[in-house]
Design a protein around this motif. Structure first.
Motif, PDB file in Angstrom:
ATOM      1  N   THR A  41     -19.935  -1.287  -1.213  1.00  0.00           N
ATOM      2  CA  THR A  41     -19.323  -0.210  -1.995  1.00  0.00           C
ATOM      3  C   THR A  41     -18.631   0.754  -1.033  1.00  0.00           C
ATOM      4  N   ARG A  42     -18.032   1.782  -1.593  1.00  0.00           N
ATOM      5  CA  ARG A  42     -17.344   2.775  -0.771  1.00  0.00           C
ATOM      6  C   ARG A  42     -17.922   4.155  -1.067  1.00  0.00           C
ATOM      7  N   GLY A  43     -18.217   4.910  -0.001  1.00  0.00           N
ATOM      8  CA  GLY A  43     -18.772   6.248  -0.155  1.00  0.00           C
ATOM      9  C   GLY A  43     -20.286   6.226  -0.055  1.00  0.00           C
ATOM     10  N   TYR A  44     -20.859   7.335   0.402  1.00  0.00           N
ATOM     11  CA  TYR A  44     -22.312   7.394   0.604  1.00  0.00           C
ATOM     12  C   TYR A  44     -23.069   7.637  -0.711  1.00  0.00           C
ATOM     13  N   ILE A  45     -22.395   7.951  -1.806  1.00  0.00           N
ATOM     14  CA  ILE A  45     -23.062   8.214  -3.088  1.00  0.00           C
ATOM     15  C   ILE A  45     -23.845   6.993  -3.540  1.00  0.00           C
ATOM     16  N   TYR A  46     -23.210   5.827  -3.495  1.00  0.00           N
ATOM     17  CA  TYR A  46     -23.898   4.620  -3.967  1.00  0.00           C
ATOM     18  C   TYR A  46     -25.071   4.270  -3.067  1.00  0.00           C
ATOM     19  N   GLY A  47     -24.929   4.514  -1.753  1.00  0.00           N
ATOM     20  CA  GLY A  47     -26.049   4.283  -0.854  1.00  0.00           C
ATOM     21  C   GLY A  47     -27.208   5.214  -1.150  1.00  0.00           C
ATOM     22  N   ALA A  48     -26.898   6.487  -1.436  1.00  0.00           N
ATOM     23  CA  ALA A  48     -27.954   7.455  -1.773  1.00  0.00           C
ATOM     24  C   ALA A  48     -28.636   7.084  -3.086  1.00  0.00           C
ATOM     25  N   VAL A  49     -27.841   6.694  -4.079  1.00  0.00           N
ATOM     26  CA  VAL A  49     -28.405   6.275  -5.370  1.00  0.00           C
ATOM     27  C   VAL A  49     -29.289   5.053  -5.178  1.00  0.00           C
ATOM     28  N   ALA A  50     -28.803   4.102  -4.321  1.00  0.00           N
ATOM     29  CA  ALA A  50     -29.608   2.900  -4.062  1.00  0.00           C
ATOM     30  C   ALA A  50     -30.920   3.266  -3.383  1.00  0.00           C
ATOM     31  N   GLY A  51     -30.897   4.251  -2.462  1.00  0.00           N
ATOM     32  CA  GLY A  51     -32.131   4.686  -1.802  1.00  0.00           C
ATOM     33  C   GLY A  51     -33.118   5.281  -2.782  1.00  0.00           C
ATOM     34  N   VAL A  52     -32.638   6.184  -3.654  1.00  0.00           N
ATOM     35  CA  VAL A  52     -33.530   6.818  -4.652  1.00  0.00           C
ATOM     36  C   VAL A  52     -34.057   5.775  -5.633  1.00  0.00           C
ATOM     37  N   LEU A  53     -33.154   4.889  -6.081  1.00  0.00           N
ATOM     38  CA  LEU A  53     -33.573   3.854  -7.037  1.00  0.00           C
ATOM     39  C   LEU A  53     -34.592   2.907  -6.409  1.00  0.00           C
ATOM     40  N   SER A  54     -34.405   2.578  -5.119  1.00  0.00           N
ATOM     41  CA  SER A  54     -35.355   1.700  -4.425  1.00  0.00           C
ATOM     42  C   SER A  54     -36.718   2.361  -4.316  1.00  0.00           C
ATOM     43  N   VAL A  55     -36.767   3.674  -4.068  1.00  0.00           N
ATOM     44  CA  VAL A  55     -38.037   4.410  -4.014  1.00  0.00           C
ATOM     45  C   VAL A  55     -38.749   4.324  -5.357  1.00  0.00           C
ATOM     46  N   LEU A  56     -38.002   4.537  -6.437  1.00  0.00           N
ATOM     47  CA  LEU A  56     -38.605   4.492  -7.767  1.00  0.00           C
ATOM     48  C   LEU A  56     -39.124   3.098  -8.097  1.00  0.00           C
ATOM     49  N   LEU A  57     -38.341   2.069  -7.753  1.00  0.00           N
ATOM     50  CA  LEU A  57     -38.764   0.695  -8.029  1.00  0.00           C
ATOM     51  C   LEU A  57     -39.981   0.314  -7.189  1.00  0.00           C
ATOM     52  N   PHE A  58     -39.980   0.749  -5.933  1.00  0.00           N
ATOM     53  CA  PHE A  58     -41.118   0.469  -5.063  1.00  0.00           C
ATOM     54  C   PHE A  58     -42.384   1.133  -5.602  1.00  0.00           C
ATOM     55  N   ASN A  59     -42.229   2.362  -6.026  1.00  0.00           N
ATOM     56  CA  ASN A  59     -43.362   3.113  -6.571  1.00  0.00           C
ATOM     57  C   ASN A  59     -43.855   2.477  -7.867  1.00  0.00           C
ATOM     58  N   TYR A  60     -42.946   2.042  -8.692  1.00  0.00           N
ATOM     59  CA  TYR A  60     -43.318   1.527 -10.015  1.00  0.00           C
ATOM     60  C   TYR A  60     -43.994   0.153  -9.936  1.00  0.00           C
ATOM     61  N   PHE A  61     -43.493  -0.731  -9.024  1.00  0.00           N
ATOM     62  CA  PHE A  61     -43.988  -2.103  -9.002  1.00  0.00           C
ATOM     63  C   PHE A  61     -45.016  -2.391  -7.887  1.00  0.00           C
ATOM     64  N   LEU A  62     -45.030  -1.564  -6.817  1.00  0.00           N
ATOM     65  CA  LEU A  62     -45.831  -1.959  -5.663  1.00  0.00           C
ATOM     66  C   LEU A  62     -46.891  -0.945  -5.233  1.00  0.00           C
ATOM     67  N   THR A  63     -46.921   0.242  -5.797  1.00  0.00           N
ATOM     68  CA  THR A  63     -47.953   1.222  -5.417  1.00  0.00           C
ATOM     69  C   THR A  63     -48.941   1.408  -6.557  1.00  0.00           C
ATOM     70  N   GLN A  64     -50.117   1.753  -6.158  1.00  0.00           N
ATOM     71  CA  GLN A  64     -51.196   1.965  -7.142  1.00  0.00           C
ATOM     72  C   GLN A  64     -51.093   3.376  -7.724  1.00  0.00           C
ATOM     73  N   PRO A  65     -51.263   3.580  -9.013  1.00  0.00           N
ATOM     74  CA  PRO A  65     -51.397   2.533 -10.030  1.00  0.00           C
ATOM     75  C   PRO A  65     -50.045   1.870 -10.336  1.00  0.00           C
ATOM     76  N   ILE A  66     -50.043   0.532 -10.506  1.00  0.00           N
ATOM     77  CA  ILE A  66     -48.814  -0.230 -10.759  1.00  0.00           C
ATOM     78  C   ILE A  66     -48.256   0.102 -12.141  1.00  0.00           C
ATOM     79  N   HIS A  67     -46.964   0.009 -12.223  1.00  0.00           N
ATOM     80  CA  HIS A  67     -46.187   0.248 -13.455  1.00  0.00           C
ATOM     81  C   HIS A  67     -46.272   1.700 -13.911  1.00  0.00           C
ATOM     82  N   THR A  68     -46.453   2.570 -12.944  1.00  0.00           N
ATOM     83  CA  THR A  68     -46.354   4.019 -13.202  1.00  0.00           C
ATOM     84  C   THR A  68     -45.633   4.638 -12.022  1.00  0.00           C
TER      85      THR A  68
END
Length: 485
Positions: free
Chosen positions: A63-90
């Motif tokens: 992509t172009r611009g740091y916005i998409y990279g920042a969004v991807a970073g925040v989204l990755s944190v949320l996905l990691f938290n939701y699927f891989l940290t206890q309690p799962i799916h929260t």
């Protein structure tokens, strides 16, 4: 028209960012799937987090611009938290080490995406600079060997069309004609006056003209603005060079014209004064001493007056012919003429030469017919023979020889005198060449005879040349083509 262009620009913008969003979702989804698979395989969550980091960098690359990279970073944190940290799916974080891990991952992803975006931006700037430099080089090189005002202007208009994509026109201050990009005219300019961007074409000393860029719908980019101004600047330089060259040529022609006029006036005043003085002196002597002169003396004085008068007529005729030649008004009336008749006519104008014992004529036995202007060819022969007579001494033998050579008839005038001085050999057939020791219009004459001869022979598609013989003396050759009767 303007709203249509804006709509197209907006549509392209939306399509581009929709593609970026799809890439973002797709990459984050793949990162999530891989991370869950690694977790199920017993691989630690720290390694799974590296997969998300690679995903963030991949998003930034596609992509172009740091916005998409920042969004991807925040989204990755949320996905990691939701699927891989206890309690799962929260989105609740139970362990402090998971919280620290997520914070450092977010910081690392934001820094990485920002640095990658800046690198992409610098790469894009470098590419644009390279493209601009290449275009500027091509523009400069394109104008290098262009000559002629119209060619220079058309080259600039084509550059604007090819490199920037705008319609344009050029109007020079000293000309009524307006040059347009192919496909438009003055009416098109009238209907697009509010979308017109005018740039002055400024030379070194003054403004040369104006270039108008037409149909500018959106604000012009700095790159396009620089390219346009470079084209206009290069055009101004080359046009300035062309104007300076034209002015120099005009000055050169004017100076040459003045020099020729001065030389002609000086030569005419000097060379015509001598025979006029002789005519006046002989006339006064006859008038004042008529009763005391015998018939033989009177005949001699009258003969001198006639000879000087004939020479004056020849000089005036040469001057008039040269004037007609310089003005392009030399008229050639060709007819079939016998070579013998041309020679006889020439010799009747030169009794002083034919009466001497040092002149010899050799003509072929066969009759040779040529398509020429008889009067002009006779004038050529008279001028060449008269030169040979005037610029050789009494012991020198002069020969006129005529013969065929291929499809040409050759008139050859030669002598066994001193020959032509090498210093004037290259300019022998130029106007106003005089030299008192050689076979050329010299001691008496304004130096036009041989120049007239060359112009006449050239008008007959012939060739005239002069050279020195190996055993001494000069030789003049006139080649005239023989046409079928």
């Amino acid at each position: 028209m303007k709203y249509k262009v804006i709509y197209e620009e907006h549509k392209n913008f939306m399509i581009k960012h929709l593609n970026y969003s799809i890439r973002l979702i797709l990459i984050c989804s793949i990162s999530t799937i891989l991370s869950i698979a690694m977790s199920n395989a017993g691989i630690g969550k720290e390694n799974a987090l590296m997969v998300f980091l690679v995903g963030v960098l991949t998003v930034t690359s596609f992509t172009r611009g740091y916005i998409y990279g920042a969004v991807a970073g925040v989204l990755s944190v949320l996905l990691f938290n939701y699927f891989l940290t206890q309690p799962i799916h929260t989105l609740i974080i139970s362990y402090s080490q998971d919280f620290i891990l997520i914070v450092f991952f977010l910081i690392a992803s934001l820094i990485s995406s920002t640095m990658t975006s800046k690198f992409q931006y610098q790469t894009e700037v470098a590419k644009n600079n390279e493209r601009t430099a290449r275009l500027l080089y091509e523009i400069t090189r394109g104008f290098l060997n262009v000559t002629g005002k119209e060619n220079i202007i058309l080259k600039g208009i084509n550059f604007i069309s090819d490199y920037v994509g705008y319609y344009c026109y050029v109007k020079l201050d000293d000309e009524e004609k307006i040059f347009f990009t192919p496909g438009i005219d003055a009416d098109y300019i009238e209907t697009n006056q509010k979308d017109l961007y005018k740039i002055p074409i400024k030379g070194v000393a003054k403004e040369i003209g104006t270039m108008g860029i037409i149909d500018i719908k959106l604000p012009m980019s700095s790159e396009n603005n620089m390219i346009i101004k470079t084209i206009v600047y290069q055009m101004a330089l080359v046009l300035d060079r062309e104007f300076i060259y034209d002015e120099r040529e005009k000055i050169k022609i004017a100076m040459e014209s003045e020099r020729l006029k001065s030389t002609l006036l000086r030569s005419v005043s000097h060379d015509l004064r001598t025979p006029l003085t002789g005519i006046v002196g002989s006339s006064e002597l006859i008038l004042d001493s008529y009763d005391n002169l015998d018939l033989k003396s009177i005949r001699k004085l009258v003969s001198d007056i006639k000879e000087e008068s004939i020479w004056l007529i020849k000089s005036v005729q040469n001057i008039l012919d040269m004037t007609r030649i310089s003005e392009g008004k030399l008229t050639v009336n060709k007819n079939y003429e016998a070579v013998d008749d041309l020679i006889n006519q020439a010799l009747t104008h030169m009794p002083h030469l034919t009466s001497s014992c040092r002149f010899h004529v050799f003509v072929p036995d066969d009759i040779i017919i040529v398509m020429v202007d008889g009067r002009l060819i006779v004038q050529v022969l008279v001028n060449i023979l008269d030169n040979a007579y005037k610029h050789t001494n009494e012991e020198t033998q002069i020969q006129l020889k005529v013969y065929k050579s291929g499809n040409n008839v050759v008139f050859e005038v030669s002598d066994n005198g001193d020959g032509i001085d090498p210093t004037i050999m290259d300019t022998l057939f130029d106007g106003f060449v005089t030299y008192h020791k050689n076979i050329v219009d010299g001691s008496r004459g304004v130096g036009l005879g041989l120049a007239i001869c060359k112009a006449i022979i050239t008008a007959h598609n012939g060739v005239i040349s002069a050279s020195n013989k190996k055993n001494g003396g000069a030789i003049f050759k006139v080649l005239l083509p023989i046409e079928e009767i």
